[in-house]
Design a protein around this motif. Structure first.
Motif, PDB file in Angstrom:
ATOM      1  N   UNK A  52       0.699  -1.102  -0.131  1.00  0.00           N
ATOM      2  CA  UNK A  52       0.091   0.014   0.064  1.00  0.00           C
ATOM      3  C   UNK A  52       0.846   1.335  -0.140  1.00  0.00           C
ATOM      4  N   UNK A  53       2.173   1.255   0.451  1.00  0.00           N
ATOM      5  CA  UNK A  53       3.017   2.173   0.500  1.00  0.00           C
ATOM      6  C   UNK A  53       3.501   2.714  -0.894  1.00  0.00           C
ATOM      7  N   UNK A  54       3.791   1.635  -1.635  1.00  0.00           N
ATOM      8  CA  UNK A  54       4.195   1.858  -3.108  1.00  0.00           C
ATOM      9  C   UNK A  54       3.208   1.856  -4.258  1.00  0.00           C
ATOM     10  N   UNK A  55       1.935   1.594  -3.565  1.00  0.00           N
ATOM     11  CA  UNK A  55       0.970   1.190  -4.583  1.00  0.00           C
ATOM     12  C   UNK A  55       1.372   0.274  -5.795  1.00  0.00           C
ATOM     13  N   UNK A  56       1.982  -0.746  -5.317  1.00  0.00           N
ATOM     14  CA  UNK A  56       2.380  -1.714  -6.354  1.00  0.00           C
ATOM     15  C   UNK A  56       2.200  -2.934  -5.763  1.00  0.00           C
ATOM     16  N   UNK A  57       2.238  -4.037  -6.910  1.00  0.00           N
ATOM     17  CA  UNK A  57       2.040  -5.582  -6.388  1.00  0.00           C
ATOM     18  C   UNK A  57       3.513  -6.026  -6.456  1.00  0.00           C
ATOM     19  N   UNK A  58       4.013  -6.792  -5.326  1.00  0.00           N
ATOM     20  CA  UNK A  58       4.917  -7.185  -5.231  1.00  0.00           C
ATOM     21  C   UNK A  58       5.358  -8.889  -5.359  1.00  0.00           C
ATOM     22  N   UNK A  59       6.427  -9.289  -5.750  1.00  0.00           N
ATOM     23  CA  UNK A  59       6.555 -10.606  -5.921  1.00  0.00           C
ATOM     24  C   UNK A  59       6.786 -11.760  -4.648  1.00  0.00           C
ATOM     25  N   UNK A  60       5.708 -11.960  -3.748  1.00  0.00           N
ATOM     26  CA  UNK A  60       5.763 -12.628  -2.652  1.00  0.00           C
ATOM     27  C   UNK A  60       5.402 -14.084  -2.747  1.00  0.00           C
ATOM     28  N   UNK A  61       4.975 -14.331  -3.685  1.00  0.00           N
ATOM     29  CA  UNK A  61       4.498 -15.801  -3.900  1.00  0.00           C
ATOM     30  C   UNK A  61       5.511 -16.584  -4.736  1.00  0.00           C
ATOM     31  N   UNK A  62       5.561 -18.031  -4.219  1.00  0.00           N
ATOM     32  CA  UNK A  62       6.448 -18.831  -4.650  1.00  0.00           C
ATOM     33  C   UNK A  62       6.241 -19.300  -6.039  1.00  0.00           C
ATOM     34  N   UNK A  63       6.804 -19.081  -6.969  1.00  0.00           N
ATOM     35  CA  UNK A  63       6.552 -19.373  -8.533  1.00  0.00           C
ATOM     36  C   UNK A  63       6.793 -20.686  -8.618  1.00  0.00           C
ATOM     37  N   UNK A  64       7.634 -21.564  -7.986  1.00  0.00           N
ATOM     38  CA  UNK A  64       7.994 -23.091  -8.138  1.00  0.00           C
ATOM     39  C   UNK A  64       6.734 -23.736  -7.724  1.00  0.00           C
ATOM     40  N   UNK A  65       6.051 -23.399  -6.670  1.00  0.00           N
ATOM     41  CA  UNK A  65       4.857 -23.902  -6.027  1.00  0.00           C
ATOM     42  C   UNK A  65       3.544 -23.597  -6.645  1.00  0.00           C
ATOM     43  N   UNK A  66       3.678 -22.645  -7.788  1.00  0.00           N
ATOM     44  CA  UNK A  66       2.380 -22.245  -8.171  1.00  0.00           C
ATOM     45  C   UNK A  66       1.519 -23.324  -8.664  1.00  0.00           C
ATOM     46  N   UNK A  67       0.179 -23.078  -8.766  1.00  0.00           N
ATOM     47  CA  UNK A  67      -0.812 -24.190  -9.280  1.00  0.00           C
ATOM     48  C   UNK A  67      -0.705 -24.150 -10.703  1.00  0.00           C
ATOM     49  N   UNK A  68      -0.645 -25.142 -11.473  1.00  0.00           N
ATOM     50  CA  UNK A  68      -0.734 -25.435 -12.724  1.00  0.00           C
ATOM     51  C   UNK A  68      -1.710 -26.109 -13.311  1.00  0.00           C
ATOM     52  N   UNK A  69      -2.582 -25.732 -13.836  1.00  0.00           N
ATOM     53  CA  UNK A  69      -3.876 -26.632 -14.299  1.00  0.00           C
ATOM     54  C   UNK A  69      -4.329 -26.602 -15.704  1.00  0.00           C
ATOM     55  N   UNK A  70      -4.586 -27.351 -16.247  1.00  0.00           N
ATOM     56  CA  UNK A  70      -5.148 -27.459 -17.660  1.00  0.00           C
ATOM     57  C   UNK A  70      -6.741 -27.748 -17.427  1.00  0.00           C
ATOM     58  N   UNK A  71      -7.474 -27.109 -18.170  1.00  0.00           N
ATOM     59  CA  UNK A  71      -8.917 -27.315 -18.284  1.00  0.00           C
ATOM     60  C   UNK A  71      -9.526 -26.961 -19.707  1.00  0.00           C
ATOM     61  N   UNK A  72     -10.943 -27.561 -19.837  1.00  0.00           N
ATOM     62  CA  UNK A  72     -11.642 -27.380 -21.110  1.00  0.00           C
ATOM     63  C   UNK A  72     -12.839 -26.547 -20.755  1.00  0.00           C
ATOM     64  N   UNK A  73     -12.822 -25.438 -21.474  1.00  0.00           N
ATOM     65  CA  UNK A  73     -14.027 -24.550 -21.444  1.00  0.00           C
ATOM     66  C   UNK A  73     -14.969 -24.887 -22.196  1.00  0.00           C
ATOM     67  N   UNK A  74     -16.344 -25.070 -22.117  1.00  0.00           N
ATOM     68  CA  UNK A  74     -17.300 -25.479 -22.968  1.00  0.00           C
ATOM     69  C   UNK A  74     -17.838 -24.468 -23.911  1.00  0.00           C
TER      70      UNK A  74
END
Length: 644
Positions: A52-74
């Motif tokens: 909130x100080x810089x009004x910016x998103x920061x890289x705090x989440x772990x990319x290696x453990x990100x959820x990776x999913x593949x779906x099929x939209x109708x």
């Protein structure tokens, strides 16, 4: 050797580390919101990724453990006529931590036909999958950079391409609808499932979507924005098409023949059903007439610019003769008339992503743009100058608006002169053997098949900003003829000629051993030359008054024909000479369409219309001598190479 200049910031709190330890590597199932998945914790009032100080998103989440999913939209259509609605393959990378804490996140989407056939970016990256068919590597840097900052990255195989079913219609309603169907699913208005048939909800997202992509991908973003689909908040079209008619032809003059069915086959599925669809594309493209028909109106997104509710950040190369500059200019003008929030970057480059030629600034600006429009952060990005233009290699100027001039200055013509009113007429006889090198060479000499008009040396720098055109009062001995115009600046200078990949890399985000964020840089190439093309333009004379209903010329009768040139923003230095070259057919830049016509041009009733915001043009008072040396033949670019 590949040396790396890192541009990576990792901010991981102890809380995130403990979450990563608990979650472990993401797997395909069970999916969040799937059966048996624990309910997430109550969402914090301010998500961890927002500073909130810089009004910016920061890289705090772990990319290696990100959820990776593949779906099929109708999908809502059956384009291959197999009796079942199509399915649109959607691959997603998103933070695991937000799924556990109940934080809903926005989506950055790149919808493309190229994920399987051609790859994306300067390194032609394709999607790759694990043994279970779940997304492993997403092309480009978007997921590496933005997922740690609290975004989901979504890659969509449009209908008829990649792992989606069905048949594509090249920019038509079906391809656009296939993306709309995905946005509807992200907003709870449609359904999706895994490969095994398990229903999947997208309750992890706010439903706010920002589309981005280069060329065909950016074109899809334009088309989807023109549907006003709820949930689409912003688009970032890079070197994108705004009207497929104008991509395949100019005023009735074709660039190539049978392009639409060819492109559908290049990117789409090899099936008999799709062959039938492609046959219809060929039957309806009106290559024989060059007319603008309902087929092309369906693929003209400027016609529906009044429906656009998303903000638009356009980038385009001023040397782009794949997706030519009329695409950004007419889209920008249509958006301006409808007061759409917008921003524009114009580089010197040809069909190139700003990630290649202005990387650091581009990543930073894109970050601010998405933070503002998708995360709601008041970071001041909309208070910045609206327009940024590269005036010389790596030198950029900011402007309040574009174009600088809305009313082009009429410049009169005289025999051989630009900037003085003349009398009488001059004659041009079609010579399809003339190359562009022939046309620009020896501008003070008489060359059969070309009429050249020259200005005096500029007394002050001249800024051309907008769309030039040439109005000609002419009579022809044929019912129609193509007319070609080139605006040329003469004078010795180092001019931009292209880019070349280096052995150096930068890393724009987090990496894993199977999906790194590092990409080669490029260097800009220049060469000393005595002339440069400011703009080109073509029209079929019978289509000058209407693209829908052409009017054949009456041989021997005077008529007025306007040749639209391509939009430009260029500062031409003091001392340069401007030349306007008029020829008829152009077998280098367009499909052969010579008619062997001869035209007379009434110079007193003809003019160059040039948008200049500074400086002026005058005619020479005495004969000029301009030396032009062509050392290497000009190579016509592959205008429609899908890999570009």
């Amino acid at each position: 050797m590949r040396t790396v200049r890192a541009r990576v910031t990792i901010l991981v709190s102890s809380a995130v580390l403990s979450l990563s330890t608990v979650v472990g590597p993401a797997v395909a199932a069970p999916l969040p919101d799937g059966p048996g998945t624990p309910a997430p914790a109550a969402a914090p009032s301010v998500p961890q990724h927002i500073d909130t100080r810089t009004k910016s998103t920061e890289p705090v989440y772990d990319y290696a453990n990100a959820i990776r999913e593949s779906v099929y939209v109708d999908a809502t259509m059956d384009t291959d006529s197999d009796g079942e609605n199509d399915e649109i393959a959607v691959d997603i990378v998103r933070p695991s931590e937000t799924a556990l804490t109940g934080v809903k996140i926005p989506v950055i989407m790149d919808a493309s036909p190229y994920y399987s056939c051609c790859g994306r970016g300067n390194e032609s990256e394709k999607k790759t999958y694990d043994g279970d068919g779940v997304i492993r590597k997403m092309p480009l840097f978007y997921d590496n950079y933005f997922v740690p900052r609290g975004y989901a990255m979504v890659g969509v195989d449009i209908v008829g391409t990649g792992r989606s079913t069905g048949c594509g219609d090249v920019g038509g309603r079906d391809e656009i609808q296939s993306v709309v169907d995905v946005i509807d699913w992200l907003n709870g208005r449609n359904t999706a499932h895994t490969a095994s048939g398990q229903k999947v909800l997208a309750s992890w997202t706010t439903g706010a979507v920002g589309m981005i992509g280069k060329s065909y991908d950016g074109t899809l973003a334009n088309g989807v924005a023109a549907t006003a689909v709820p949930g689409l908040k912003t688009i970032v079209p890079i070197s994108a098409i705004s009207s497929w008619y104008d991509y395949t032809r100019s005023g009735g003059v074709p660039y190539s023949d049978d392009y639409m069915p060819w492109l559908a086959g290049y990117v789409g599925h090899d099936s008999a059903a799709c062959d039938e669809v492609r046959g219809e594309l060929g039957d309806n493209d009106d290559d024989e007439t060059g007319d603008y028909t309902s087929f092309w109106a369906q693929r003209d997104y400027t016609a529906n610019a009044s429906k656009v509710k998303a903000s638009v950040f356009i980038t385009h190369g001023l040397s782009d003769y794949n997706v030519q500059t009329n695409h950004f200019s007419q889209w920008w003008s249509a958006l301006s008339r409808n007061n759409v929030p917008r921003k524009l970057w114009l580089g010197l480059e040809d069909h190139v992503d700003p990630f290649e030629f202005r990387r650091d600034e581009w990543v930073d600006e894109l970050h601010k743009w998405f933070d503002y429009w998708l995360q709601g952060l008041q970071n001041g990005v909309m208070k910045e100058p609206m327009v940024s233009v590269e005036t010389t290699p790596d030198v950029w100027r900011n402007y309040r608006t574009w174009p600088a001039v809305n009313r082009p200055l009429p410049v009169p013509l005289a025999a051989g002169k630009l900037g003085a009113a003349g009398k009488g007429s001059v004659t041009v006889t079609d010579d399809p053997e003339l190359t562009e090198d022939d046309i620009v060479a020896d501008p003070t000499q008489v060359i059969a098949g070309r009429q050249m008009f020259l200005s005096a040396p500029l007394a002050a720098p001249l800024r051309v900003s907008g769309t030039p055109s040439v109005t000609l009062r002419l009579k022809s001995d044929s019912a129609t003829t193509p007319v070609t115009a080139r605006l040329i600046e003469y004078g010795e200078a180092q001019r931009y000629t292209g880019i070349r990949r280096t052995d150096d890399s930068t890393c724009e985000g987090s990496s894993t051993d199977y999906d790194d964020s590092c990409y080669y840089t490029v260097e800009k190439l220049t060469a000393q030359s005595d002339h440069g093309i400011v703009s080109r333009g073509w029209i079929d004379a019978a289509h000058s008054k209407s693209l829908t209903k052409p009017t054949p010329l009456e041989p021997g009768q005077w008529t007025t024909v306007t040749v639209p040139l391509r939009a430009q923003d260029q500062i031409i230095p003091k001392g340069r000479i401007l030349g306007l070259a008029i020829t008829l057919s152009d077998t280098e830049w367009t499909s052969p369409n010579d008619t062997g016509a001869t035209i007379d041009i009434d110079v007193a009733a003809s003019q160059l219309n040039i948008p200049i915001s500074s400086g002026h043009l005058t005619a020479p008072t005495k004969p000029q001598s301009i030396q032009v040396e062509i050392t290497t033949p000009t190579q016509r670019p592959n205008l429609h190479d899908p890999k570009n």
